[in-house]
Design a protein around this motif. Structure first.
Motif, PDB file in Angstrom:
ATOM      1  N   ALA A  65       0.879  -1.204  -0.106  1.00 51.90           N
ATOM      2  CA  ALA A  65      -0.099  -0.105  -0.247  1.00 51.90           C
ATOM      3  C   ALA A  65       0.932   1.026  -0.212  1.00 51.90           C
ATOM      4  O   ALA A  65       0.543   2.248  -0.682  1.00 51.90           O
ATOM      5  CB  ALA A  65      -1.006   0.011   1.252  1.00 51.90           C
ATOM      6  N   ILE A  66       1.808   1.125   0.886  1.00 48.44           N
ATOM      7  CA  ILE A  66       2.709   2.379   0.846  1.00 48.44           C
ATOM      8  C   ILE A  66       3.410   2.607  -0.478  1.00 48.44           C
ATOM      9  O   ILE A  66       3.528   3.717  -0.856  1.00 48.44           O
ATOM     10  CB  ILE A  66       3.823   2.144   1.866  1.00 48.44           C
ATOM     11  CG1 ILE A  66       3.288   2.018   3.402  1.00 48.44           C
ATOM     12  CG2 ILE A  66       5.034   3.295   1.713  1.00 48.44           C
ATOM     13  CD1 ILE A  66       4.494   1.609   4.189  1.00 48.44           C
ATOM     14  N   ALA A  71       4.173   5.649  -5.559  1.00 51.50           N
ATOM     15  CA  ALA A  71       4.284   5.574  -7.059  1.00 51.50           C
ATOM     16  C   ALA A  71       3.246   6.545  -7.850  1.00 51.50           C
ATOM     17  O   ALA A  71       3.523   7.192  -8.850  1.00 51.50           O
ATOM     18  CB  ALA A  71       4.008   4.026  -7.318  1.00 51.50           C
ATOM     19  N   GLU A  72       2.034   6.444  -7.043  1.00 52.46           N
ATOM     20  CA  GLU A  72       1.091   7.460  -7.661  1.00 52.46           C
ATOM     21  C   GLU A  72       1.208   8.732  -7.700  1.00 52.46           C
ATOM     22  O   GLU A  72       1.243   9.714  -8.341  1.00 52.46           O
ATOM     23  CB  GLU A  72      -0.409   7.205  -7.057  1.00 52.46           C
ATOM     24  CG  GLU A  72      -1.196   5.598  -7.444  1.00 52.46           C
ATOM     25  CD  GLU A  72      -2.042   5.737  -6.569  1.00 52.46           C
ATOM     26  OE1 GLU A  72      -2.794   6.221  -5.668  1.00 52.46           O
ATOM     27  OE2 GLU A  72      -2.746   4.519  -6.801  1.00 52.46           O
ATOM     28  N   MET A  73       1.942   9.119  -6.604  1.00 55.78           N
ATOM     29  CA  MET A  73       2.280  10.511  -6.049  1.00 55.78           C
ATOM     30  C   MET A  73       3.238  11.002  -7.038  1.00 55.78           C
ATOM     31  O   MET A  73       3.671  12.090  -7.442  1.00 55.78           O
ATOM     32  CB  MET A  73       2.900  10.583  -4.715  1.00 55.78           C
ATOM     33  CG  MET A  73       1.940  10.426  -3.651  1.00 55.78           C
ATOM     34  SD  MET A  73       2.510  10.557  -1.913  1.00 55.78           S
ATOM     35  CE  MET A  73       3.186  12.185  -2.045  1.00 55.78           C
ATOM     36  N   ALA A 136      -4.941   9.452   4.583  1.00 56.84           N
ATOM     37  CA  ALA A 136      -4.236  10.187   5.699  1.00 56.84           C
ATOM     38  C   ALA A 136      -2.702   9.917   5.466  1.00 56.84           C
ATOM     39  O   ALA A 136      -1.928  10.644   5.637  1.00 56.84           O
ATOM     40  CB  ALA A 136      -4.721   9.818   6.951  1.00 56.84           C
ATOM     41  N   LEU A 137      -2.375   8.761   4.948  1.00 52.51           N
ATOM     42  CA  LEU A 137      -1.116   8.243   4.918  1.00 52.51           C
ATOM     43  C   LEU A 137      -0.609   9.170   3.640  1.00 52.51           C
ATOM     44  O   LEU A 137       0.590   9.596   3.571  1.00 52.51           O
ATOM     45  CB  LEU A 137      -0.906   6.728   4.577  1.00 52.51           C
ATOM     46  CG  LEU A 137       0.525   6.270   4.686  1.00 52.51           C
ATOM     47  CD1 LEU A 137       1.297   6.608   5.758  1.00 52.51           C
ATOM     48  CD2 LEU A 137       0.692   4.815   4.260  1.00 52.51           C
ATOM     49  N   ARG A 138      -1.414   9.194   2.623  1.00 55.71           N
ATOM     50  CA  ARG A 138      -0.734   9.939   1.412  1.00 55.71           C
ATOM     51  C   ARG A 138      -0.583  11.239   1.874  1.00 55.71           C
ATOM     52  O   ARG A 138       0.472  12.157   1.370  1.00 55.71           O
ATOM     53  CB  ARG A 138      -1.926  10.012   0.402  1.00 55.71           C
ATOM     54  CG  ARG A 138      -1.382  10.642  -1.100  1.00 55.71           C
ATOM     55  CD  ARG A 138      -2.426  10.636  -2.009  1.00 55.71           C
ATOM     56  NE  ARG A 138      -2.628   9.181  -2.507  1.00 55.71           N
ATOM     57  CZ  ARG A 138      -3.693   8.428  -2.359  1.00 55.71           C
ATOM     58  NH1 ARG A 138      -4.443   8.550  -1.511  1.00 55.71           N
ATOM     59  NH2 ARG A 138      -3.595   7.290  -2.513  1.00 55.71           N
ATOM     60  N   GLY A 150      11.356   7.942   3.647  1.00 54.47           N
ATOM     61  CA  GLY A 150      12.185   6.595   3.789  1.00 54.47           C
ATOM     62  C   GLY A 150      11.913   5.832   5.391  1.00 54.47           C
ATOM     63  O   GLY A 150      11.526   4.652   5.371  1.00 54.47           O
ATOM     64  N   TYR A 151      12.175   6.698   6.161  1.00 53.71           N
ATOM     65  CA  TYR A 151      12.127   5.936   7.831  1.00 53.71           C
ATOM     66  C   TYR A 151      10.848   6.045   8.131  1.00 53.71           C
ATOM     67  O   TYR A 151      10.655   5.128   9.126  1.00 53.71           O
ATOM     68  CB  TYR A 151      13.059   6.971   8.479  1.00 53.71           C
ATOM     69  CG  TYR A 151      14.531   6.633   8.212  1.00 53.71           C
ATOM     70  CD1 TYR A 151      15.030   5.584   8.961  1.00 53.71           C
ATOM     71  CD2 TYR A 151      15.314   7.430   7.568  1.00 53.71           C
ATOM     72  CE1 TYR A 151      16.364   5.178   8.779  1.00 53.71           C
ATOM     73  CE2 TYR A 151      16.501   7.023   7.231  1.00 53.71           C
ATOM     74  CZ  TYR A 151      17.110   5.982   7.895  1.00 53.71           C
ATOM     75  OH  TYR A 151      18.570   5.510   7.669  1.00 53.71           O
ATOM     76  N   ILE A 152       9.857   6.829   7.860  1.00 50.39           N
ATOM     77  CA  ILE A 152       8.603   6.546   8.155  1.00 50.39           C
ATOM     78  C   ILE A 152       7.955   5.345   7.429  1.00 50.39           C
ATOM     79  O   ILE A 152       7.310   4.517   8.279  1.00 50.39           O
ATOM     80  CB  ILE A 152       7.642   7.759   7.501  1.00 50.39           C
ATOM     81  CG1 ILE A 152       7.870   9.030   8.186  1.00 50.39           C
ATOM     82  CG2 ILE A 152       6.079   7.559   7.503  1.00 50.39           C
ATOM     83  CD1 ILE A 152       7.123  10.212   7.717  1.00 50.39           C
ATOM     84  N   ALA A 153       8.400   4.874   6.293  1.00 48.25           N
ATOM     85  CA  ALA A 153       8.135   3.616   5.771  1.00 48.25           C
ATOM     86  C   ALA A 153       8.441   2.363   6.390  1.00 48.25           C
ATOM     87  O   ALA A 153       7.982   1.385   6.886  1.00 48.25           O
ATOM     88  CB  ALA A 153       8.609   3.732   4.278  1.00 48.25           C
ATOM     89  N   LYS A 154       9.712   2.525   6.760  1.00 50.79           N
ATOM     90  CA  LYS A 154      10.483   1.404   7.654  1.00 50.79           C
ATOM     91  C   LYS A 154       9.704   1.296   9.121  1.00 50.79           C
ATOM     92  O   LYS A 154       9.653   0.317   9.453  1.00 50.79           O
ATOM     93  CB  LYS A 154      12.072   1.888   7.751  1.00 50.79           C
ATOM     94  CG  LYS A 154      12.966   1.830   6.599  1.00 50.79           C
ATOM     95  CD  LYS A 154      14.447   2.238   6.995  1.00 50.79           C
ATOM     96  CE  LYS A 154      15.299   1.990   5.808  1.00 50.79           C
ATOM     97  NZ  LYS A 154      16.677   2.070   5.963  1.00 50.79           N
TER      98      LYS A 154
END
Length: 207
Positions: A65-66, A71-73, A136-138, A150-154
């Protein structure tokens, strides 16, 4: 006051050292600069926990999902294979993807704000909850710099890949508070949540 960008810099430095002593010292020094609420959160984030133990299922955000969001952004879905082949890990792939934006936002996120955003996402329930979580994540990724993202994703997928284990975090907490590591370990036997361990230890050492 240390920001989430500062937190990410510390995480990056951890991945560049093999010394357990240095890692514990680096993290302990960083945690000591934070107030008690931020230190509690940062200890969780450092080991890849978005929320307190037992609350993880409420986030319900997958790596897939992330990737779809970023990728869409950046209109880069067709570059995914090349990006992941070049990246060292998932977080770096997300960072590389968001660097494709026309402009990289200034890093302004705080540790407290990120914690609040995770709590907001976890609290979303009811009709169209999944889509609302993703929206909200977007918004969060739109605000974050590529490095921060990158660290938010991790953190979200629980794969920090910097060597800071739970056991090593206990050593860092001991250094942060100038308490014997044996005492911190005893507290951890009662409190599985590293954030709670930080709060208890700092509460004991507060003037």
């Amino acid at each position: 006051m240390p920001s989430f960008y500062d937190f990410a810099i510390v995480c990056q430095s951890l991945g560049q050292t093999q010394s357990r002593l240095q890692m514990a010292e680096t993290v302990g020094t960083f945690l000591a600069k934070l107030d008690i609420d931020e230190a509690e959160v940062a200890a969780r984030f450092m080991v890849g926990r978005t929320v307190a133990p037992g609350e993880e299922k409420r986030i319900q955000i997958s790596g897939r999902a992330i990737w779809k969001i970023v990728a869409e952004m950046t209109d880069s879905a067709d570059q995914g294979e090349d990006i992941f082949a070049a990246a060292a890990d998932f977080g770096e792939a997300i960072e590389m993807t968001l660097k494709l934006r026309a402009a990289d936002p200034e890093p302004t996120l705080t540790i407290r704000e990120l914690n609040e955003k995770f709590a907001e996402i976890a609290a979303i329930e009811g009709r169209h909850a999944r889509q609302r979580k993703l929206d909200a994540l977007r918004e969060l990724f739109a605000r974050a710099s590529a490095f921060e993202a990158g660290y938010i994703a991790k953190i979200l997928i629980g794969q920090m890949r910097h060597g800071m284990s739970q056991a090593l975090m206990l050593e860092a907490i001991a250094r942060m508070s100038a308490r014997p590591v044996s005492e911190v370990r005893r507290i951890h036997l009662r409190e599985a949540d590293l954030g709670r361990v930080v709060r208890i230890v700092l509460g004991r050492t507060a003037p």
